[in-house]
Scaffold this active site. Structure first.
Site, PDB file in Angstrom:
ATOM      1  N   ARG A  52       0.742  -1.144   0.053  1.00  0.00           N
ATOM      2  CA  ARG A  52      -0.033  -0.106   0.071  1.00  0.00           C
ATOM      3  C   ARG A  52       0.703   1.188  -0.095  1.00  0.00           C
ATOM      4  NH1 ARG A  52      -2.067   1.542   4.355  1.00  0.00           N
ATOM      5  NH2 ARG A  52      -2.762  -0.375   5.198  1.00  0.00           N
ATOM      6  N   TYR A 104     -10.292  21.866 -15.081  1.00  0.00           N
ATOM      7  CA  TYR A 104     -11.005  20.458 -15.220  1.00  0.00           C
ATOM      8  C   TYR A 104     -12.300  20.436 -14.307  1.00  0.00           C
ATOM      9  CZ  TYR A 104     -11.794  15.515 -15.126  1.00  0.00           C
ATOM     10  OH  TYR A 104     -12.140  14.144 -15.370  1.00  0.00           O
ATOM     11  N   ASP A 177      -2.048  21.671 -11.972  1.00  0.00           N
ATOM     12  CA  ASP A 177      -2.446  20.491 -13.058  1.00  0.00           C
ATOM     13  C   ASP A 177      -1.891  20.812 -14.648  1.00  0.00           C
ATOM     14  OD1 ASP A 177      -3.771  18.829 -14.483  1.00  0.00           O
ATOM     15  OD2 ASP A 177      -5.779  18.977 -13.899  1.00  0.00           O
ATOM     16  N   LYS A 202      -3.927  10.427 -19.390  1.00  0.00           N
ATOM     17  CA  LYS A 202      -4.145  11.327 -20.648  1.00  0.00           C
ATOM     18  C   LYS A 202      -2.563  11.048 -21.044  1.00  0.00           C
ATOM     19  CE  LYS A 202      -7.961  12.315 -18.983  1.00  0.00           C
ATOM     20  NZ  LYS A 202      -8.178  13.418 -18.216  1.00  0.00           N
TER      21      LYS A 202
HETATM   22  C1  LIG Z   1      -8.824  13.923 -16.970  1.00  0.00           C
HETATM   23  C2  LIG Z   1      -8.213  15.048 -16.159  1.00  0.00           C
HETATM   24  C3  LIG Z   1      -8.412  15.037 -14.751  1.00  0.00           C
HETATM   25  C4  LIG Z   1      -8.764  13.906 -13.933  1.00  0.00           C
HETATM   26  O1  LIG Z   1      -7.855  12.937 -14.234  1.00  0.00           O
HETATM   27  P1  LIG Z   1      -8.580  11.235 -13.813  1.00  0.00           P
HETATM   28  O2  LIG Z   1      -7.311  10.479 -14.288  1.00  0.00           O
HETATM   29  O3  LIG Z   1      -9.719  10.906 -14.921  1.00  0.00           O
HETATM   30  O4  LIG Z   1      -8.716  11.125 -12.660  1.00  0.00           O
HETATM   31  C5  LIG Z   1      -7.572  16.300 -14.234  1.00  0.00           C
HETATM   32  N1  LIG Z   1      -7.167  17.145 -14.877  1.00  0.00           N
HETATM   33  C6  LIG Z   1      -7.266  17.200 -16.118  1.00  0.00           C
HETATM   34  C7  LIG Z   1      -6.806  18.444 -16.640  1.00  0.00           C
HETATM   35  C8  LIG Z   1      -7.689  16.192 -16.980  1.00  0.00           C
HETATM   36  O5  LIG Z   1      -7.647  16.369 -18.132  1.00  0.00           O
END
Ligand SMILES: *Cc1c(COP(=O)(O)O)cnc(C)c1O
Length: 384
Positions: A52, A104, A177, A202
């Site tokens: 974990r 997001y 982010d 992504k």
């Molecule tokens: C998809 C995304 C998220 C969330 O990520 P997950 O892997 O779906 O939890 C956060 N920020 C951005 C810019 C995203 O494109």
């Protein structure tokens, strides 16, 4: 003569030299063990105790991401949302957070609706307006500024260095982010960010076949980073070893995938900017983009694979075009090898800054002419 340091592209292609020490296999094994043998004197000399808090396959993928970000350490979590929310949950109780108006949507929803239930207060602010950010700071209470650049789904650009200074002057951290930029186009730590977050679902993985999140830190000894590590271990938010292995494979081609996506997105942006049925193209690589100068300053090698187009005839025409495409796939998400199209306003609902005539496009690795022709025909009301 000293060897020059290897470039990120080389480190990623070779997964940071992930050769199995026992068999010399070029591809590393997947470490699946949940628990590890104690030494007779009850020590754990390998550093692994239980699955974990830590895992060797996860660590291997983390080492690649840390190298790409120029970070001393990275952590992988079960999703981008797990990564982002772990940063918030690692803050001290009662902390005030500034978040962007353009971000997001699922994270904005969590920050505004769920974070207050854990005792945090969150205000949203226009992160392209430094005076507004300064005015929104609550001295002594604001512990984190969260930004996203390029920001979903309008691809607004935030000046990382400028906001880092505001955060640090206020005694707060800056978390970013950086999903849409990827570590190839922007290395936020070099611009003053404290924590970098990616939805590794992504571009980092790039094949639309795992859900994963990544965090990287500017300083390994930062108490916030130690707290994030504890949140991941105690909340059980670590990425699974199979997902980490797939991510490691995806990362090997990150550089070529991101270059190709940037090239195609730039090409499509230029062509749709002249299209008679398109009112506006939102892409930071266009000289007409309001934040283009800042994008040039903090992005290198391209402006990303994401763009949005606003359909002149309005919402119904945008939805109709999305219904007609065949090469583009109607799906949420981004950063995969297949190009995706989405009418975001239908998804984001109330409180979204997304205009109803907007289609969000994620350029994949297909031929740019095929992508242009498909959407062009769809916009003209023809079945592709
Ligand atoms: C998809 C995304 C998220 C969330 O990520 P997950 O892997 O779906 O939890 C956060 N920020 C951005 C810019 C995203 O494109």
């Amino acid at each position: 003569m000293a060897k020059p340091p290897l470039k990120p592209r080389t480190l990623a292609a070779q997964a940071m030299g992930a050769i199995d020490p026992e068999t010399h296999a070029i591809v590393p094994p997947v470490h699946v063990a949940s628990t590890f043998l104690r030494d007779p004197d009850n020590q754990y000399r390998t550093g692994y105790i239980y699955g974990r808090p830590d895992n060797a396959t996860v660590r291997q993928a983390e080492s690649v991401i840390a190298a790409l970000e120029g970070a001393p350490e990275a952590l992988l979590l079960g999703s981008g949302m797990a990564a982002a929310t772990s940063v918030i949950l690692a803050l001290e109780a009662g902390a005030h957070i500034l978040a962007p108006k353009v971000m997001y949507w699922a994270l904005r929803h969590w920050m505004l609706n769920d974070a207050p239930r854990y005792g945090y207060t969150v205000d949203t602010v226009d992160m392209t307006d430094t005076a507004a950010i300064k005015a929104a700071i609550k001295p002594g209470k604001t512990k984190l500024i969260w930004i996203e650049t390029p920001g979903n789904p309008l691809w607004t650009i935030t000046d990382i260095a400028a906001v880092a200074k505001i955060a640090h002057d206020a005694g707060a951290k800056l978390a970013i982010d950086s999903t849409a930029a990827t570590p190839l186009l922007t290395r936020p730590i070099e611009h003053g960010a404290d924590i970098v977050m990616h939805s590794a679902t992504k571009y980092l993985n790039g094949h639309s076949d795992i859900i994963a999140g990544a965090l990287a830190t500017a300083r390994a000894d930062d108490p916030l980073w130690q707290s994030i590590r504890n949140v991941r271990a105690r909340h059980g938010a670590i990425l699974g070893p199979f997902e980490a292995w797939l991510l490691l494979r995806g990362l090997r081609t990150l550089d070529v995938r991101v270059r190709a996506a940037c090239e195609t997105a730039a090409d499509l942006a230029a062509r749709f900017a002249k299209h008679p049925l398109i009112a506006e193209v939102l892409y930071p690589g266009l000289a007409s983009h309001p934040d283009h100068a800042i994008a040039v300053k903090q992005m290198q090698g391209g402006f990303g694979g994401m763009l949005s187009v606003r359909v002149k005839a309005g919402e119904a025409a945008a939805i109709d075009a999305a219904a007609r495409v065949e090469v583009w796939k109607r799906a949420t998400s981004l950063g995969g090898v297949e190009s995706l199209i989405e009418h975001r306003a239908s998804i984001e609902g109330a409180g979204s800054p997304c205009p109803p005539d907007l289609l969000r496009l994620s350029a994949g690795l297909e031929d740019a002419d095929d992508l242009f022709n498909d959407l062009d025909r769809a916009l003209r009301g023809a079945n592709a």
